[in-house]
Design a protein around this motif. Structure first.
Motif, mmCIF file in Angstrom:
data_model
loop_
_atom_site.group_PDB
_atom_site.id
_atom_site.type_symbol
_atom_site.label_atom_id
_atom_site.label_comp_id
_atom_site.label_asym_id
_atom_site.label_seq_id
_atom_site.Cartn_x
_atom_site.Cartn_y
_atom_site.Cartn_z
ATOM 1 N N LEU A 619 -14.801 -31.893 4.117
ATOM 2 C CA LEU A 619 -14.980 -31.314 5.448
ATOM 3 C C LEU A 619 -15.150 -29.815 5.306
ATOM 4 C CD1 LEU A 619 -12.105 -33.173 7.355
ATOM 5 C CD2 LEU A 619 -14.481 -33.908 7.062
ATOM 6 N N VAL A 620 -16.195 -29.296 5.880
ATOM 7 C CA VAL A 620 -16.436 -27.853 5.861
ATOM 8 C C VAL A 620 -16.101 -27.315 7.246
ATOM 9 C CG1 VAL A 620 -18.092 -26.007 5.399
ATOM 10 C CG2 VAL A 620 -18.282 -28.204 4.193
ATOM 11 N N MET A 621 -15.120 -26.409 7.286
ATOM 12 C CA MET A 621 -14.655 -25.889 8.571
ATOM 13 C C MET A 621 -15.044 -24.423 8.732
ATOM 14 S SD MET A 621 -10.873 -27.533 9.179
ATOM 15 C CE MET A 621 -10.939 -26.994 10.902
ATOM 16 N N GLU A 622 -15.423 -24.091 9.932
ATOM 17 C CA GLU A 622 -15.676 -22.705 10.309
ATOM 18 C C GLU A 622 -15.189 -22.513 11.740
ATOM 19 O OE1 GLU A 622 -19.782 -21.749 9.824
ATOM 20 O OE2 GLU A 622 -19.694 -21.674 7.626
ATOM 21 N N ALA A 623 -14.321 -21.540 11.947
ATOM 22 C CA ALA A 623 -13.811 -21.203 13.284
ATOM 23 C C ALA A 623 -13.191 -22.401 13.981
ATOM 24 C CB ALA A 623 -14.917 -20.605 14.145
ATOM 25 N N LEU A 635 -23.643 -32.806 0.405
ATOM 26 C CA LEU A 635 -23.568 -31.482 1.020
ATOM 27 C C LEU A 635 -24.415 -30.466 0.270
ATOM 28 C CD1 LEU A 635 -19.768 -31.368 1.925
ATOM 29 C CD2 LEU A 635 -21.694 -31.709 3.474
ATOM 30 N N LEU A 636 -24.501 -30.613 -1.071
ATOM 31 C CA LEU A 636 -25.363 -29.704 -1.824
ATOM 32 C C LEU A 636 -26.824 -29.922 -1.445
ATOM 33 C CD1 LEU A 636 -23.853 -29.567 -5.429
ATOM 34 C CD2 LEU A 636 -23.795 -27.804 -3.654
ATOM 35 N N GLU A 637 -27.201 -31.192 -1.290
ATOM 36 C CA GLU A 637 -28.585 -31.499 -0.918
ATOM 37 C C GLU A 637 -28.914 -30.981 0.473
ATOM 38 O OE1 GLU A 637 -29.303 -35.628 -1.287
ATOM 39 O OE2 GLU A 637 -28.934 -35.682 -3.454
ATOM 40 N N ALA A 643 -23.184 -25.629 0.618
ATOM 41 C CA ALA A 643 -24.054 -25.178 -0.469
ATOM 42 C C ALA A 643 -23.950 -23.669 -0.650
ATOM 43 C CB ALA A 643 -25.496 -25.587 -0.180
ATOM 44 N N ARG A 644 -23.825 -22.942 0.463
ATOM 45 C CA ARG A 644 -23.692 -21.486 0.348
ATOM 46 C C ARG A 644 -22.349 -21.113 -0.294
ATOM 47 N NH1 ARG A 644 -25.974 -21.934 5.521
ATOM 48 N NH2 ARG A 644 -23.951 -21.571 6.525
ATOM 49 N N GLN A 649 -19.773 -19.213 -5.534
ATOM 50 C CA GLN A 649 -18.794 -19.328 -6.612
ATOM 51 C C GLN A 649 -19.445 -19.531 -7.974
ATOM 52 O OE1 GLN A 649 -15.496 -21.974 -6.036
ATOM 53 N NE2 GLN A 649 -15.221 -21.417 -3.880
ATOM 54 N N PHE A 650 -20.577 -20.235 -8.008
ATOM 55 C CA PHE A 650 -21.103 -20.659 -9.309
ATOM 56 C C PHE A 650 -22.481 -20.092 -9.652
ATOM 57 C CE2 PHE A 650 -18.209 -24.044 -7.906
ATOM 58 C CZ PHE A 650 -17.322 -24.016 -8.952
#
Length: 656
Positions: A619-623, A635-637, A643-644, A649-650
């Motif tokens: 789960l990607v959370m923002e605000a 999610l990378l695709e 992905a950002r 990080q990598f």
């Protein structure tokens, strides 16, 4: 519960953030009448013993009050022997006192005749009656010994009463702390709370100890002495009472001025303790960032504030005793002069005047004590009020009665259904959030700082309550369960480790009281704790302090992971649980965590995305909102927020 640590208490945020609007509350004006009544209600369980203290005090005071009157009779015996043996009365040997007085008047010696007439038991030509004097002194000695014994018993019982009251008060505060919501603990500095639990309660104990017994004795002494004074001489009693209204007026004026100073004193004490605790806890960071001077300046400022308020409180209240002492001395002079004139006129005996002077001293002394106790009482009530404020703080919602039971066996299906939550009413954080974690799934939660990741865990554990929507465990609303029943299904490992003073084995077995040594060692081996414990001189019996200073940060992290492993929870919560271990150990711990997560529903909060690649759902959370969810590859695709984050990080930075 098998959660391995409580959520650490964060200091209140002063800037933007979920707790930004919650600072330390300002001190309100003290309601001394209400607080004083409540203070007295704390003594109700001890009323039988207090009644006994009152009886002993009455007995002690009665004997102490009778003493001067009887001692005055000894003075009369001595004075009668001295005057009766004077040469002027030798010619009248064998005559009665009345005959001598008349003869002196006939001879024109009216003043001497008045003095002789006012001496009871005078026998012309006879000296001091030592047998009679000895009998009186023995009686006085017995009276004072009895008064001492009653007073000693009173003091002993009072000490027990005070300590039991304070014991119960500390127990109430401890129980209250366990019922307070995390919101309250988050919004109050720990040093301020500790000051109320320690300094203020100690001050209440000191106030009770020094005033309860003395106050009862002082009041009874005033009543008893006043009775004896009017019995001996109503005129002198009225003269002695002239200064009483003035004394009370002076004491009231001084006490009124000292009251706000004591309130400020104890508020300043709590503020200073909060700063000291904060600086001590973060001493390393303060040193690293070179903020010692700023910290010292804040300390000096708050220390000066405490000094000023304490000085004013103690100085103002301390003027009570010398002021009343001056009035008492003035009263003593007046009584001595008037009493001397009455002895010369034959209307009072010397022994009665002596007793009255003693009584005037005994009368002014307890009044001075009572006035001086205003110092302690003002301070004690101010501290009691701060403790009562803590005891009156709003508690977390009570567990439901009757509470629902989880189905057996617990599968571990967790669902967030349209959940909304905010730390501050005007700043919504989570709005209409819905997610489902199926039994055995690993749910990873990622996102920037302040996105609400840890808040989800706090809501799941019911450290905070949802404002709308619901969270279910195996279909049961968590609010319909007791907190113990809910948390007993959960194991928790936090980024901020917590160890208590005890052996390594005790720390690992913290969540399982009946754990055997073999189970402890098995959990340690599974989480790679055993390898470094074996190198310690005492092995698993090595005692660590409550700060864990004798083990490294990574070793502390491993110990908390072993603690969660041993608890064998249905739901596992990992909040950046490998942040303090090295890369090689992280690989080993990840393998242990993978084994631990098998068959369990797991929530993993991570900043290092390499640790959650194998999660079932990310789960990607923002605000406070879920902006993306899926597997690592999905999610990378998608090329979105995850992905950002992953790229930041990598992806290697290329610079010219």
């Amino acid at each position: 519960m098998s959660a391995q640590q409580t959520v650490p208490r964060r200091p209140p945020q002063r800037g933007p953030g979920p707790m930004g609007s919650m600072g330390m509350p300002g001190e309100k004006s003290a309601n001394f009448t209400a607080s004083g009544k409540r203070f007295l209600r704390e003594l109700r369980p001890e009323m039988p013993r207090i009644v006994l203290v009152l009886v002993l005090a009455v007995a002690s005071v009665v004997l102490a009050v009778i003493g001067p009157k009887i001692l005055g009779e000894a003075t009369n015996v001595i004075f009668a022997g001295y005057v009766g043996n004077r040469p002027e009365l030798a010619p009248y040997a064998g005559q009665t006192q009345e005959q001598v007085v008349q003869a002196l008047r006939d001879a024109g010696q009216d003043t001497f005749a008045n003095t002789v007439s006012g001496i009871p038991g005078l026998v012309p030509g006879q000296g001091i009656d030592f047998a009679h004097l000895r009998g009186i002194l023995v009686v006085v000695l017995l009276i004072y010994v009895g008064s001492f014994l009653f007073g000693w018993a009173q003091g002993r019982i009072t000490a027990g009463v005070v300590q039991r009251v304070v014991l119960d008060l500390r127990a109430d505060v401890e129980a209250k702390l366990s019922r307070l919501p995390l919101r309250y603990l988050d919004s109050h500095p720990r040093g301020e709370l500790l000051s109320r639990v320690t300094n203020d309660i100690d001050n209440v104990a000191q106030t009770l100890q020094q005033t309860l017994s003395q106050l009862i004795t002082a009041v009874l002494t005033v009543v008893g002495v006043l009775f004896m004074m009017f019995w001996i001489s109503p005129l002198l009693a009225l003269v002695a009472l002239v200064t009483v209204p003035l004394s009370m007026m002076v004491a009231a004026m001084i006490a009124k001025r000292s009251k706000p100073q004591f309130i400020e004193q104890w508020a300043s004490t709590g503020t200073l303790n909060a700063h000291i605790e904060e600086m001590y806890t973060g001493h390393t960071l303060v040193t690293v960032f070179g903020r010692q001077r700023e910290s010292a300046e804040v300390f000096a400022e708050r220390n000066d504030t405490l000094y000023e308020s304490s000085f004013r409180a103690q100085f103002i209240s301390g003027t009570i005793q010398p002021a009343l002492g001056f009035l008492a001395n003035l009263n003593y002079v007046i009584v001595a002069v008037v009493g001397g004139l009455r002895v010369a006129s034959g209307t009072m005996t010397l022994g009665d005047v002596q007793a009255f002077i003693q009584y005037s001293r005994q009368f002014s002394q307890p009044i001075t004590q009572i006035a001086s106790m205003a110092n302690l009482l003002q301070s004690g009530i101010a501290s009691a009020e701060r403790v009562f404020e803590l005891l009156d703080a709003q508690e977390q919602d009570p567990d439901p009665e009757p509470a629902r039971q989880l189905p057996s066996p617990v599968r571990g299906r967790v669902a967030f259904e349209h959940v909304a939550f905010s730390y501050a009413a005007d700043k919504p954080l989570i709005e209409d959030l819905s997610i489902v974690a199926e039994p055995g799934q690993t749910i990873a939660i990622v996102g920037p700082t302040g996105a609400g990741k840890t808040t989800l865990v706090n809501l799941l554990m019911r450290f905070y309550e949802v404002e709308s929507g619901r969270i279910t465990l195996d279909g049961v609303d968590t609010r319909e369960l007791t907190r113990d029943a809910l948390r007993s299904q959960m194991g928790m490992v936090l980024q901020d480790t917590w160890l208590f003073g005890g052996s390594i084995a005790d720390n690992i077995a913290y969540g399982v009281e009946e754990a055997t040594h073999e189970q402890i060692v098995a959990a340690a081996e599974a989480t790679h704790v055993d390898r470094f414990v074996r190198t310690l001189p005492d092995g698993y019996e090595t005692v660590i302090d409550d700060e864990g200073a004798n083990v490294s940060a990574g070793e502390k992290q491993l110990l908390t992971i072993a603690r969660a492993f041993l608890a064998d929870p249905t739901i596992l919560i990992l909040d950046e649980a490998t942040s303090s271990v090295d890369t090689r150990t992280e690989v080993l711990v990840q393998q242990a965590m993978n084994a631990l997560r098998v068959g369990r529903t797991s929530f993993v909060i991570a900043h290092r995305l390499s640790t959650i690649r194998d999660a079932d759902t990310i789960l990607v959370m923002e605000a406070g909102a879920i902006v993306e969810q899926g597997s690592h590859d999905e999610l990378l695709e998608a090329g979105g927020a995850y992905a950002r984050l992953y790229a930041s990080q990598f992806a290697a930075a290329v610079t010219e």
